[in-house]
Scaffold this active site. Structure first.
Site, short mmCIF file in Angstrom:
data_model
loop_
_atom_site.label_atom_id
_atom_site.label_comp_id
_atom_site.label_asym_id
_atom_site.label_seq_id
_atom_site.Cartn_x
_atom_site.Cartn_y
_atom_site.Cartn_z
N ASP A 61 0.82 -1.22 0.00
CA ASP A 61 0.00 0.00 0.00
C ASP A 61 0.85 1.27 0.00
OD1 ASP A 61 -1.64 -2.15 0.75
OD2 ASP A 61 -2.92 -0.90 2.00
N HIS A 63 -1.19 4.59 -0.46
CA HIS A 63 -2.22 5.47 0.13
C HIS A 63 -1.90 6.96 0.06
CE1 HIS A 63 -5.29 2.74 1.38
NE2 HIS A 63 -4.44 1.97 2.03
N ASP A 89 -3.96 -0.10 -3.64
CA ASP A 89 -4.16 0.96 -2.63
C ASP A 89 -3.19 2.12 -2.82
OD1 ASP A 89 -6.28 -0.52 -1.71
OD2 ASP A 89 -5.66 -0.51 0.39
N ASN A 121 -8.40 -2.76 -2.77
CA ASN A 121 -9.81 -2.51 -2.42
C ASN A 121 -10.15 -1.03 -2.44
OD1 ASN A 121 -8.16 -2.47 0.04
ND2 ASN A 121 -10.08 -2.06 1.10
N HIS A 122 -9.13 -0.16 -2.35
CA HIS A 122 -9.41 1.29 -2.43
C HIS A 122 -9.53 1.79 -3.87
CE1 HIS A 122 -9.29 2.96 1.72
NE2 HIS A 122 -8.86 1.74 1.95
N HIS A 171 -3.70 -8.02 -3.70
CA HIS A 171 -3.86 -7.03 -2.64
C HIS A 171 -4.27 -7.67 -1.31
CE1 HIS A 171 -4.33 -3.26 -0.67
NE2 HIS A 171 -5.53 -3.63 -0.26
N HIS A 245 -2.46 -4.80 2.07
CA HIS A 245 -3.80 -4.66 2.69
C HIS A 245 -3.82 -4.49 4.20
CE1 HIS A 245 -8.13 -4.91 2.59
NE2 HIS A 245 -8.23 -6.15 3.01
#
Length: 313
Positions: A61, A63, A89, A121-122, A171, A245
């Site tokens: 990730d 982010h 992500d 998932n984002h 992920h 994740h």
């Protein structure tokens, strides 16, 4: 104008855009639109289980922590010198989701064989409306157009990758609906991440200390035990499942007797968790090395203007 000079112009423009993005300066809405159209053509041809050759550096990730992504490239090597695989992500939570995802997509268009970008998932319409990317696009562009362009593109991101037929990268985790990699190869990924079912599970599930399948506290996906990982790896002739994740304090964390590893590449997650980040280098001989890193030095970070929900994905 000949074909060669047109290609040269496109390459020059992309190089300029990458250089601009490396300075954390966003592209114009029109540039984003054109870039995502090119990316879509490349991603359409990739598999749900995208093959990747070693050597490769596997990342978790990000982010929206752009300065830490720049630090990752300083430590791991520039793309295309280093072959990269990112496990999703890219957006939400951090302050620079726009610049982060635009840079990764620009690198994909410029060097399609040297960077693989999976879906997390984002990378979804619903999640980004809650956790920051939608609001950031509105703030930086004055409308939701760029958010729509990117979330439409996310539907095309591959779901998983397979490094040298041995390391399965994704992920989230496994699914009770999926026994083989061929099961994954056969589904239509070009859609919003569903609320349930195999595609959802790949992006939402987590390994667990308990055996078998469990109900996930996240409200999507499942937890899966060592027995599940071992069976999946055996059935598909895999050595390792690499996934992201979950926040892990050392940047990486082994589970299931080294059958599963979690990689997290956002140091001091949300600018307050105090964790290290890491990347996993897989060499020509399929040996692997974790490189840990701390947050990049920061100047003039914006204050958080609106608290997003404390829901760690």
């Amino acid at each position: 104008m000949g074909a060669n000079s047109m290609i040269a112009d496109v390459t020059h423009d992309l190089n300029e855009q990458i250089s601009q993005l490396m300075q954390c300066k966003p592209l114009s809405e029109q540039q984003v639109k054109e870039l995502c159209e090119k990316a879509k053509e490349i991603l359409m041809d990739e598999s749900n289980v995208q093959p990747v050759k070693s050597p490769v550096t596997i990342c978790g990730d990000i982010h929206g922590q752009f300065h830490d992504l720049a630090e990752l490239f300083r430590i791991g090597g520039k793309c295309p010198d280093t072959n990269y695989l990112f496990m999703g992500d890219y957006v939400d939570r951090g302050y620079y989701s726009v610049e982060t995802v635009t840079l990764l997509v620009a690198l994909k268009v410029r060097y399609p064989q040297r960077i693989t970008i999976l879906r997390g998932n984002h990378e979804s319409r619903q999640i980004t409306q809650v956790y920051g990317f939608y609001d950031e696009c509105l703030r930086k562009y004055g409308s939701a157009n760029v958010w729509k362009i990117f979330t439409d593109l996310f539907d095309f991101f591959p779901l998983t990758a397979l490094v040298e037929s041995e390391i399965f990268c994704l992920h989230g985790g496994l699914s009770p609906s999926i026994e083989t990699l061929d099961n994954i190869r056969n589904f239509d990924r070009v859609q919003e991440v569903p609320h349930e079912g195999p595609m959802c599970d790949l992006l939402w599930s987590d390994p667990d200390d308990r055996c078998g399948w469990g109900i996930s506290p996240r409200g999507a996906g499942y937890t899966f035990g060592q027995d599940i990982s071992e069976q999946f790896n055996h059935t598909n002739s895999l050595k390792l499942i690499a996934r992201a994740h979950q926040l892990v304090m050392d940047g990486f964390n082994w589970a299931h007797e080294q059958k599963v590893v979690t990689i997290f590449s956002a140091p001091n997650y949300c600018y307050r968790c105090g964790n290290m980040a890491s990347i996993l280098e897989v060499d020509d001989c399929k040996g692997h090395t974790f490189i840990q890193f701390e947050p990049a030095p920061r100047r003039g970070e914006p204050d958080v203007t609106r608290r997003t929900p404390d829901y760690f994905l």
